[in-house]
Design a protein around this motif. Structure first.
Motif, PDB file in Angstrom:
ATOM      1  N   PRO A   2    -100.118  36.770 -10.150  1.00 15.01           N
ATOM      2  CA  PRO A   2    -100.734  35.650  -9.436  1.00 15.01           C
ATOM      3  C   PRO A   2    -100.143  35.523  -8.036  1.00 15.01           C
ATOM      4  CG  PRO A   2     -99.184  34.851 -11.100  1.00 15.01           C
ATOM      5  CD  PRO A   2     -99.253  36.331 -11.250  1.00 15.01           C
ATOM      6  N   GLU A   3    -100.939  35.047  -7.092  1.00 19.66           N
ATOM      7  CA  GLU A   3    -100.443  34.893  -5.721  1.00 19.66           C
ATOM      8  C   GLU A   3     -99.386  33.797  -5.668  1.00 19.66           C
ATOM      9  OE1 GLU A   3    -100.797  36.837  -3.305  1.00 19.66           O
ATOM     10  OE2 GLU A   3    -102.378  38.130  -4.075  1.00 19.66           O
ATOM     11  N   ILE A   4     -98.480  33.907  -4.709  1.00 19.03           N
ATOM     12  CA  ILE A   4     -97.286  33.055  -4.701  1.00 19.03           C
ATOM     13  C   ILE A   4     -97.447  31.836  -3.787  1.00 19.03           C
ATOM     14  CG2 ILE A   4     -95.876  35.095  -5.150  1.00 19.03           C
ATOM     15  CD1 ILE A   4     -94.827  34.870  -2.248  1.00 19.03           C
ATOM     16  N   ALA A   5     -96.549  30.875  -3.956  1.00 19.93           N
ATOM     17  CA  ALA A   5     -96.463  29.745  -3.030  1.00 19.93           C
ATOM     18  C   ALA A   5     -95.279  29.995  -2.091  1.00 19.93           C
ATOM     19  CB  ALA A   5     -96.253  28.449  -3.803  1.00 19.93           C
ATOM     20  N   ILE A   6     -95.485  29.708  -0.813  1.00 19.12           N
ATOM     21  CA  ILE A   6     -94.438  29.926   0.190  1.00 19.12           C
ATOM     22  C   ILE A   6     -94.134  28.586   0.859  1.00 19.12           C
ATOM     23  CG2 ILE A   6     -93.816  31.150   2.318  1.00 19.12           C
ATOM     24  CD1 ILE A   6     -95.866  33.329   1.489  1.00 19.12           C
ATOM     25  N   ALA A   7     -92.863  28.189   0.830  1.00 22.28           N
ATOM     26  CA  ALA A   7     -92.439  26.923   1.438  1.00 22.28           C
ATOM     27  C   ALA A   7     -91.727  27.222   2.753  1.00 22.28           C
ATOM     28  CB  ALA A   7     -91.492  26.196   0.489  1.00 22.28           C
ATOM     29  N   VAL A   8     -92.141  26.578   3.828  1.00 23.77           N
ATOM     30  CA  VAL A   8     -91.488  26.778   5.132  1.00 23.77           C
ATOM     31  C   VAL A   8     -91.019  25.415   5.635  1.00 23.77           C
ATOM     32  CG1 VAL A   8     -91.725  27.659   7.484  1.00 23.77           C
ATOM     33  CG2 VAL A   8     -93.036  28.725   5.640  1.00 23.77           C
ATOM     34  N   ASP A   9     -89.704  25.244   5.748  1.00 21.94           N
ATOM     35  CA  ASP A   9     -89.158  23.977   6.250  1.00 21.94           C
ATOM     36  C   ASP A   9     -88.368  24.222   7.523  1.00 21.94           C
ATOM     37  OD1 ASP A   9     -89.889  21.969   4.209  1.00 21.94           O
ATOM     38  OD2 ASP A   9     -88.785  23.308   2.870  1.00 21.94           O
ATOM     39  N   GLY A  10     -88.146  23.138   8.259  1.00 18.20           N
ATOM     40  CA  GLY A  10     -87.325  23.244   9.459  1.00 18.20           C
ATOM     41  C   GLY A  10     -87.558  22.055  10.373  1.00 18.20           C
ATOM     42  N   GLY A 122    -101.124  28.021  -6.045  1.00 14.66           N
ATOM     43  CA  GLY A 122    -100.474  29.180  -5.425  1.00 14.66           C
ATOM     44  C   GLY A 122    -101.330  29.674  -4.272  1.00 14.66           C
ATOM     45  N   ALA A 123    -101.053  30.897  -3.792  1.00 14.85           N
ATOM     46  CA  ALA A 123    -101.784  31.451  -2.641  1.00 14.85           C
ATOM     47  C   ALA A 123    -101.794  30.435  -1.497  1.00 14.85           C
ATOM     48  CB  ALA A 123    -103.197  31.863  -3.017  1.00 14.85           C
ATOM     49  N   VAL A 124    -100.624  29.840  -1.259  1.00 17.37           N
ATOM     50  CA  VAL A 124    -100.540  28.777  -0.261  1.00 17.37           C
ATOM     51  C   VAL A 124     -99.247  28.916   0.548  1.00 17.37           C
ATOM     52  CG1 VAL A 124     -99.381  27.119  -1.809  1.00 17.37           C
ATOM     53  CG2 VAL A 124    -100.811  26.263   0.023  1.00 17.37           C
ATOM     54  N   ASP A 130     -89.431  18.972   3.465  1.00 15.25           N
ATOM     55  CA  ASP A 130     -88.900  18.884   2.098  1.00 15.25           C
ATOM     56  C   ASP A 130     -89.725  19.728   1.134  1.00 15.25           C
ATOM     57  OD1 ASP A 130     -91.235  17.402   2.267  1.00 15.25           O
ATOM     58  OD2 ASP A 130     -90.570  15.861   0.863  1.00 15.25           O
ATOM     59  N   ILE A 131     -90.360  20.781   1.632  1.00  9.83           N
ATOM     60  CA  ILE A 131     -91.262  21.550   0.757  1.00  9.83           C
ATOM     61  C   ILE A 131     -90.458  22.347  -0.275  1.00  9.83           C
ATOM     62  CG2 ILE A 131     -93.223  23.156   0.668  1.00  9.83           C
ATOM     63  CD1 ILE A 131     -93.639  20.497   2.281  1.00  9.83           C
ATOM     64  N   GLY A 132     -89.432  23.061   0.196  1.00  9.30           N
ATOM     65  CA  GLY A 132     -88.632  23.866  -0.733  1.00  9.30           C
ATOM     66  C   GLY A 132     -87.752  23.025  -1.646  1.00  9.30           C
ATOM     67  N   THR A 133     -87.392  21.820  -1.201  1.00 13.85           N
ATOM     68  CA  THR A 133     -86.472  20.995  -1.988  1.00 13.85           C
ATOM     69  C   THR A 133     -87.198  20.054  -2.950  1.00 13.85           C
ATOM     70  OG1 THR A 133     -86.435  19.467  -0.114  1.00 13.85           O
ATOM     71  CG2 THR A 133     -84.562  20.995  -0.312  1.00 13.85           C
ATOM     72  N   VAL A 134     -88.351  19.507  -2.531  1.00 17.32           N
ATOM     73  CA  VAL A 134     -88.991  18.448  -3.315  1.00 17.32           C
ATOM     74  C   VAL A 134     -90.448  18.762  -3.692  1.00 17.32           C
ATOM     75  CG1 VAL A 134     -89.692  16.003  -3.293  1.00 17.32           C
ATOM     76  CG2 VAL A 134     -87.523  16.683  -2.237  1.00 17.32           C
ATOM     77  N   VAL A 135     -91.252  19.187  -2.724  1.00 18.54           N
ATOM     78  CA  VAL A 135     -92.698  19.306  -2.977  1.00 18.54           C
ATOM     79  C   VAL A 135     -93.006  20.516  -3.858  1.00 18.54           C
ATOM     80  CG1 VAL A 135     -94.993  19.489  -1.917  1.00 18.54           C
ATOM     81  CG2 VAL A 135     -93.203  18.156  -0.776  1.00 18.54           C
ATOM     82  N   LEU A 136     -92.479  21.680  -3.489  1.00 15.10           N
ATOM     83  CA  LEU A 136     -92.732  22.901  -4.275  1.00 15.10           C
ATOM     84  C   LEU A 136     -91.393  23.570  -4.624  1.00 15.10           C
ATOM     85  CD1 LEU A 136     -95.665  24.484  -2.160  1.00 15.10           C
ATOM     86  CD2 LEU A 136     -95.864  23.062  -4.218  1.00 15.10           C
ATOM     87  N   PRO A 137     -90.585  22.901  -5.475  1.00 15.22           N
ATOM     88  CA  PRO A 137     -89.257  23.461  -5.772  1.00 15.22           C
ATOM     89  C   PRO A 137     -89.330  24.817  -6.476  1.00 15.22           C
ATOM     90  CG  PRO A 137     -89.716  21.558  -7.169  1.00 15.22           C
ATOM     91  CD  PRO A 137     -90.814  21.625  -6.175  1.00 15.22           C
ATOM     92  N   GLU A 138     -90.501  25.134  -7.059  1.00 18.27           N
ATOM     93  CA  GLU A 138     -90.648  26.428  -7.759  1.00 18.27           C
ATOM     94  C   GLU A 138     -91.239  27.502  -6.858  1.00 18.27           C
ATOM     95  OE1 GLU A 138     -89.528  26.604 -10.758  1.00 18.27           O
ATOM     96  OE2 GLU A 138     -89.198  24.447 -10.977  1.00 18.27           O
ATOM     97  N   ALA A 139     -91.416  27.222  -5.570  1.00 12.97           N
ATOM     98  CA  ALA A 139     -92.027  28.215  -4.668  1.00 12.97           C
ATOM     99  C   ALA A 139     -91.288  29.549  -4.768  1.00 12.97           C
ATOM    100  CB  ALA A 139     -91.993  27.702  -3.239  1.00 12.97           C
ATOM    101  N   ARG A 140     -92.025  30.651  -4.790  1.00 10.21           N
ATOM    102  CA  ARG A 140     -91.409  31.968  -4.964  1.00 10.21           C
ATOM    103  C   ARG A 140     -90.607  32.352  -3.721  1.00 10.21           C
ATOM    104  NH1 ARG A 140     -93.410  36.576  -7.579  1.00 10.21           N
ATOM    105  NH2 ARG A 140     -94.529  35.149  -8.906  1.00 10.21           N
ATOM    106  N   LEU A 141     -91.079  31.907  -2.555  1.00  8.02           N
ATOM    107  CA  LEU A 141     -90.342  32.211  -1.319  1.00  8.02           C
ATOM    108  C   LEU A 141     -90.142  30.910  -0.539  1.00  8.02           C
ATOM    109  CD1 LEU A 141     -89.130  34.152   0.789  1.00  8.02           C
ATOM    110  CD2 LEU A 141     -91.432  34.441   1.731  1.00  8.02           C
ATOM    111  N   LYS A 142     -88.887  30.662  -0.159  1.00  5.81           N
ATOM    112  CA  LYS A 142     -88.572  29.488   0.660  1.00  5.81           C
ATOM    113  C   LYS A 142     -87.915  29.963   1.949  1.00  5.81           C
ATOM    114  CE  LYS A 142     -87.664  26.755  -3.453  1.00  5.81           C
ATOM    115  NZ  LYS A 142     -86.690  25.913  -4.170  1.00  5.81           N
ATOM    116  N   ILE A 143     -88.406  29.420   3.053  1.00  2.00           N
ATOM    117  CA  ILE A 143     -87.883  29.798   4.358  1.00  2.00           C
ATOM    118  C   ILE A 143     -87.378  28.537   5.043  1.00  2.00           C
ATOM    119  CG2 ILE A 143     -88.510  30.716   6.638  1.00  2.00           C
ATOM    120  CD1 ILE A 143     -88.799  32.858   4.517  1.00  2.00           C
TER     121      ILE A 143
END
Ligand code: DC
Length: 225
Positions: A2-10, A122-124, A130-143
């Motif tokens: 399945p396509e992954i979820a990617i979280a980008v914070d900063g 997914g595919a997003v 707070d995407i990697g910490t709170v919104v999508l904590p299971e995201a396959r890739l966090k930046i």
């Protein structure tokens, strides 16, 4: 796979929006700009004379909104209850308002369920604070994208000049520094790097280079496989 979820914070003007958008386009993923959602709530609160300090009233407004994102060439359009707010939310005072309303826990709760709904499939690529910490904590890739404050202020200042907004570099620097502090120090879901996020400093990178780095990481974790 399945396509992954990617979280980008900063922080502001770290390049996260442009990089997240470029990665989403290259992978054919949906791109969700959560900062734009906070900005829309701040703008609509202002229009309706709701104070940015009134958490419960702002949360009530936020909970009833319907957000739609769609591509118009290279522009990501955001419609809220059918109204196109793409350009109006980019004003600097609305950025400050977004930071002000985002400190209220009830406002964050209202937007959190909307954001998690948008990211569920997914595919997003989703960007924010707070995407990697709170919104999508299971995201396959966090930046976690960062850049030196001087460089971020220079980027924001250039962008404002291009849009015809008058502002001195010193004022832009001070406003960005104040907003960063508020976003990092708030009690609920502050801007912070998730433990499993990859840290990238974009001070010396072009947008294209930063996008390529993230794309390579995304592919290594199964995106577009
Ligand atoms: O990324 P931006 O500058 O458009 O975001 C505007 C403000 O919205 C930011 O200063 C803090 C808030 N925000 C947030 O609290 N959480 C997010 N996930 C995204 C934005």
């Amino acid at each position: 796979m399945p396509e992954i979820a990617i979280a980008v914070d900063g922080p502001g003007s770290s390049g996260k929006g442009t990089v997240a958008r470029g990665v989403a386009r290259a992978l054919g993923y949906q791109y969700i700009d959560t900062g734009a959602m906070y900005r829309a709530v701040a703008l609509l609160a202002k229009d309706r004379s709701i104070s940015w300090t009134d958490g419960p009233a702002v949360a009530k407004l936020a909970a009833g909104l319907r957000f739609q994102f769609s591509w118009d060439g290279d522009i990501l359009r955001m419609r809220v209850d059918g109204q196109d707010l793409t350009t109006a939310i980019r004003k600097d005072d609305i950025g400050r308002g977004a930071s002000d309303i985002s400190v209220h826990p009830e406002v964050r709760t209202a937007l959190l369920s909307l954001q998690q709904g948008l990211g569920r499939e997914g595919a997003v690529v989703m960007d924010g604070r707070d995407i990697g910490t709170v919104v999508l904590p299971e995201a396959r890739l966090k930046i976690f994208l960062d850049a030196e404050l001087e460089e971020r202020a220079r980027r924001r200042h250039d962008e404002m000049i291009r849009r015809g907004e008058l502002a001195s570099y010193q004022d832009v620097y001070a406003a960005l520094e104040a907003r960063d502090r508020q976003d990092r120090e708030r009690k609920v879901a502050p801007l912070t790097q998730a433990k499993d996020a990859v840290y990238i400093d974009t001070s010396q990178l072009t947008i294209r280079e930063a996008t390529e780095v993230v794309l390579a990481l995304a592919r290594a974790r199964g995106a577009g496989a």
